[in-house]
Write a protein that holds these residues in place. Structure first.
Motif: not given
Lengths: 181, 401
Positions: B105, B110-114, B122, B165, B168-169
């Motif tokens: 974040h 786009r703050p993202t949780v993986f 990926f 990667t 970019r995501e």
């Protein structure tokens, strides 16, 4: 031959329609993971910057800080922050013992709040309230002769505290090559 | 059926007992009692997990805060995962891989949780590189092993996803210049890292030497910054926050900074400079006259090792050692040098030269460059082993204070 590959590359680029600098065939986004909610970010985001961004509401005093310190910290850091057995916390600028601690080594006061809140007391990290951490920060800054005993520490005053050791810090200038630095 | 199994068990037990005819003395040394002729009795049957020969006991050397790799006991360039050095600031956290999440974040679109499963989906990459703690030089007495002197370096094949990667995501803003990496151990370890390293070769890794990362190494996922001081490869990583300035955490101010000349303190010293160590012969090895293959490791955080030179005459002359292929970027490489020792008293040394043209310095050169008050981080001096006429090999401790 080189032109051939260049053309091939351009054709592939057009075919996949992506101006991305990754390998041809990679999408711009994979769509893995889920968008984080503001709430879950807030729950996890405990970082504090030197300009004070991230500091929570609340405030603390040297007097309260001393009391909390004796109760929760002195067993490991000594009653005056000098004796240990764990890391020495008090060494004002000009200390002659060669010890490195908050007063003569730390460049930012915000670090003290951040580190204490995330990692101390060592046996119960994350257990202190914002008010307790502000008070402990005030006490340790006072013990290191950086603030006076009446100073109130909060989100507005902490980033204003100038740490005497800050002027010594320089960014790494080693660059490889023949010179030894 | 039952009878058969018990008979099998009996045989298996007998075979195991025979091969472990080994006694550990109180001093920890193994002596072996007579092992019966293995050609006269079938051995143990295949099992689910292999183990070391009962004759082999390579061990790390733990202190309260770290555990050092037995460099002198290893072959090749890979450190077995269970012998990889350890350094952590508040113990090893227990993390359920199904609960694991990485949040990215801050200055992103786009703050993202993986989840771990997301990270594994990926495109993956494997890379062999070393991780070295920047506080990796001990000296002070003659009876020190390579493990004692610089055992806080190890090498693995790491598998994971390039951080670029993920960048970019999530859409990292062009104005983001630093990111905070945060672990989920009890120290909630944090380091600020320039975004450029994230675009360059940083990874989030979940595999180590063919299996899931070991708990001590960051299970289930850690940051990997090839060539940079180990502390920056934050283990058990839970959060990455993109920013336009460093956060000035405790580990990049109070620690992992080094006093240099004129009262200055050097900060953000990320790269590991080139270094080498002779791991054989080394204390407590006892030499016999004749041919000796001098062996060691060399590495640089700035790229490939170009050359390793060895001196067998106390540093008067230097000759190139053979490098074991493949010589990888930011990786330990094995070097070897054949020497016919005729029994003379001497000192043997090695020095690494990397592709930037950097030549591993002597302690004297480091003191000259940084001053006598230099701190303990990023010390990579040439180290010497004294060979005595009686074949004893001793570390040559050099002090500078």
């Amino acid at each position: 031959m080189r032109t051939f590959f260049l053309i091939l590359f351009l054709v592939l680029l057009l075919a996949f329609g992506r101006g991305d600098n990754t390998a041809a065939g990679w999408p711009l986004h994979f769509g893995f993971g889920r968008i984080a909610t503001t709430k879950e970010i807030a729950a996890l985001n405990i970082s504090i910057r030197p300009d004070g961004k991230g500091l929570p509401a609340g405030s603390g005093t040297v007097r309260e800080g001393r009391a909390i310190y004796l109760m929760k910290c002195a067993a490991c850091h000594g009653s005056t922050g000098v004796e240990g057995p764990q890391a020495r916390l008090v060494a004002p600028m000009g200390d002659t013992t060669r010890a490195k601690a908050i007063g003569n080594y730390w460049p930012y006061a915000t670090t003290l709040f951040d580190y204490t809140r995330r990692a101390m007391p060592y046996n119960a990290p994350g257990s202190l309230s914002a008010g307790e951490v502000y008070s402990l920060t005030a006490f340790l800054l006072y013990a290191n002769k950086i603030i006076d005993s009446e100073k109130v520490i909060n989100a507005a005053s902490l980033p204003q505290v100038v740490m005497p050791a800050k002027k010594f810090f320089v960014t790494d200038d080693r660059r490889g090559g023949p010179e030894i630095r | 059926m039952n009878k058969k199994i018990s008979r099998r068990k009996l045989l298996w037990g007998a075979a195991t007992a025979a091969s472990v005819a080994l006694i550990r003395t109180v001093t920890g040394q193994s002596i072996h009692a007579a092992v019966p002729d293995p050609t006269k009795m079938p051995g143990p049957l295949p099992g689910p997990v292999g183990k070391r020969s009962p004759f082999e006991h390579p061990v790390r050397k733990p202190s309260d805060i770290s555990s050092r790799s037995p460099l002198q006991d290893l072959y090749g360039m890979i450190t077995p995962s269970d012998l990889h050095f350890e350094r952590h600031h508040a113990g090893i956290p227990a993390i359920d891989p199904h609960q694991y999440e990485l949040l990215i974040h801050g200055m992103v679109d786009r703050p993202t949780v993986f989840t771990l499963a997301d990270l594994r989906r990926f495109p993956a990459l494997s890379r062999i590189c070393f991780i070295e703690c920047s506080g990796n030089f001990r000296t002070g007495k003659e009876t020190m092993t390579p493990q004692d002197i610089c055992g806080l370096t190890s090498q693995s094949e790491w598998t994971g996803v390039l951080l670029s990667t993920l960048f970019r995501e999530v859409g990292v803003h062009p104005k983001a210049t630093w990111f905070l990496a945060e672990g989920s151990d009890a120290a909630v370890m944090t380091r600020s890292i320039p975004v450029s390293k994230g675009w360059d070769d940083a990874m989030i890794v979940y595999g180590q030497n063919g299996e899931a990362i070991r708990p001590e190494q960051g299970y289930p996922a850690r940051l990997l910054l090839p060539g940079w001081e180990g502390n920056t490869s934050v283990k058990w990583i839970r959060r990455i926050e993109l920013s336009d300035q460093p956060f000035m955490t405790r580990e990049e101010t109070s620690k992992y900074t080094e006093p240099i000349k004129d009262g200055k303190i050097r900060q953000f010293s990320f790269e590991i400079d080139a270094r080498s160590i002779i791991t054989f012969p080394a204390w407590p090895v006892q030499l016999e006259k004749g041919w000796i293959e001098i062996r060691g490791l060399a590495w640089s955080g700035r790229g490939k090792i170009k050359r390793v030179e060895v001196s067998v005459d106390t540093g008067k002359t230097w000759l190139p050692a053979r490098l074991q292929e493949p010589v990888l970027d930011k990786a330990h490489v094995c070097f070897r040098y054949l020497w016919n020792w005729r029994g003379e008293e001497t000192e043997i040394l090695s020095r690494a030269i990397d592709e930037t043209g950097y030549i591993q310095p002597t302690l004297g050169q480091l003191v000259k460059a940084r001053g006598v008050d230099m701190g303990g981080y990023h010390l990579n001096p040439v180290t010497a082993w004294r060979i005595r006429r009686d074949g004893a090999v001793l570390f040559k401790p050099e002090n500078w204070k």
